[in-house]
Design a protein around this motif. Structure first.
Motif, short mmCIF file in Angstrom:
data_model
loop_
_atom_site.label_atom_id
_atom_site.label_comp_id
_atom_site.label_asym_id
_atom_site.label_seq_id
_atom_site.Cartn_x
_atom_site.Cartn_y
_atom_site.Cartn_z
N VAL A 24 -21.43 -33.07 -22.76
CA VAL A 24 -21.85 -31.59 -22.70
C VAL A 24 -22.27 -31.10 -21.53
N GLU A 25 -22.98 -31.97 -20.98
CA GLU A 25 -23.55 -31.47 -19.73
C GLU A 25 -22.62 -31.36 -18.35
N VAL A 26 -21.71 -32.37 -18.37
CA VAL A 26 -20.55 -32.05 -17.54
C VAL A 26 -19.87 -30.80 -17.70
N ALA A 27 -19.55 -30.45 -18.85
CA ALA A 27 -18.76 -29.13 -18.91
C ALA A 27 -19.84 -28.03 -18.81
N GLY A 28 -21.36 -27.97 -19.04
CA GLY A 28 -22.29 -27.06 -18.82
C GLY A 28 -22.32 -27.02 -17.34
N ALA A 29 -22.29 -28.15 -16.57
CA ALA A 29 -22.32 -27.99 -15.14
C ALA A 29 -21.36 -27.36 -14.32
N LEU A 30 -20.17 -27.59 -15.05
CA LEU A 30 -18.77 -26.84 -14.42
C LEU A 30 -18.87 -25.36 -14.82
N GLU A 110 -25.66 -19.76 -13.39
CA GLU A 110 -25.78 -19.03 -14.44
C GLU A 110 -26.91 -19.61 -15.34
N PRO A 111 -27.98 -18.99 -15.46
CA PRO A 111 -29.16 -19.39 -16.03
C PRO A 111 -28.92 -19.43 -17.43
N GLY A 112 -28.44 -18.59 -17.99
CA GLY A 112 -28.34 -18.55 -19.62
C GLY A 112 -27.33 -19.75 -19.88
N GLY A 113 -26.40 -20.17 -19.56
CA GLY A 113 -25.55 -21.37 -20.05
C GLY A 113 -26.10 -22.44 -19.49
#
Length: 296
Positions: A24-30, A110-113
């Protein structure tokens, strides 16, 4: 079964949670461009590897002893703890250096995501902490696994804080600052775990054990004249081992008191110092003169 082996289900649950958080966090970082989120994902990956090592070591440690490995695979737990420490230390250095680079060259975030993915990571880490909390002091491996998920929890909070700062002020360097703080949090804990594991591998005297106190208790026993070649070390967490040469009155070897002295010695160690695995060599006075070298 070793201390870690008794908590294999907790380790397996924490490993599954870590794998989900990492993805989840890798996807979020990208998606968001957040270094703090990527750093947290990298830390989670290291933790997942560490927990996997601990779990694998626990399974190995459960294998029976043999003529070739008289203590079985119990020491595998300590080797896994040492690898855990090295992985965490490496991650701490990487995150710190990358954070400094981002301070110099800030990137768009992008702070929201970032907040959404950080919240998912926090929820998962809290679940892992709950799984390992009660078992955290059972062994070095479990302590290492707990410290890893606990620091993950703290870093997830840091990710959320950075997202809030960026959203409110537009200060994108907050992402890099949190990354540096993550590195500073990881490194000392990793070094402490590594130091403790190395102490076990070097067969250092276990923490909280005073050989001189042990010597004093032994020499107070009836018919005991002295102690030398006293060694105390730990095979794995929860398994201290002691060996010693004990000089006894010569009459013990003629009137049948030697077995009674041996029973008293082992009872003394188990009762006063929680050392269940002890090996004593009973000697008559003067026998030490034939030993080389003789340790205190």
């Amino acid at each position: 079964m070793t201390a870690t082996g008794r908590h294999r289900r907790a380790l397996a649950g924490a490993l599954g949670i870590a794998a989900v958080i990492f993805a989840v966090e890798v996807a979020g970082a990208l998606i968001t461009g957040s270094l703090a989120l990527l750093a947290d994902a990298g830390h989670v990956l290291a933790d997942a590897g560490g927990v996997a090592l601990a779990l694998g070591a626990a399974l190995l440690a459960g294998r029976p002893a043999s003529a070739r490995r008289t203590f079985g695979w119990a020491r595998a737990e300590i080797l896994a703890a040492a690898v855990n420490g090295l992985i965490l230390a490496g991650m701490g250095v990487y995150v710190f250096v990358e954070g400094v680079r981002r301070l110099v060259e800030p990137a768009e975030v992008e702070p929201g995501g970032m907040a959404v993915f950080g919240a998912i990571g926090l929820a998962g880490n809290l679940a892992a902490v709950a799984l390992l909390f009660r078992a955290r002091n059972a062994s070095l491996n479990l302590r290492g696994a707990f410290l890893e998920v606990a620091t993950d929890t703290a870093t997830s909070v840091g990710v959320l804080a950075a997202a809030a700062v960026i959203a409110v002020t537009g200060f994108t360097r907050a992402d890099a600052i949190v990354s540096i703080l993550i590195g500073l949090v990881i490194a000392p804990r990793a070094l402490r775990l590594l130091r403790e594991a190395v102490n076990v591998l070097l067969e250092a005297t276990p923490a909280g054990v005073d050989p001189e106190q042990i010597r004093a208790h032994i020499t107070e026993l009836d018919r005991v004249l002295g102690v030398h070649d006293l060694h105390v070390h730990t095979v794995t967490s929860g398994l201290p081992v002691l060996t010693a040469h004990v000089v006894v009155d010569d009459s013990c070897f003629h009137d049948g008191h030697a077995p009674q002295v041996l029973d008293a010695l082992q009872a003394c160690l188990a009762g006063h110092f929680d050392v269940e695995h002890s090996t004593f060599q009973l000697e008559p006075a003067g026998h030490a003169n034939h030993e080389h070298p003789v340790h205190p």
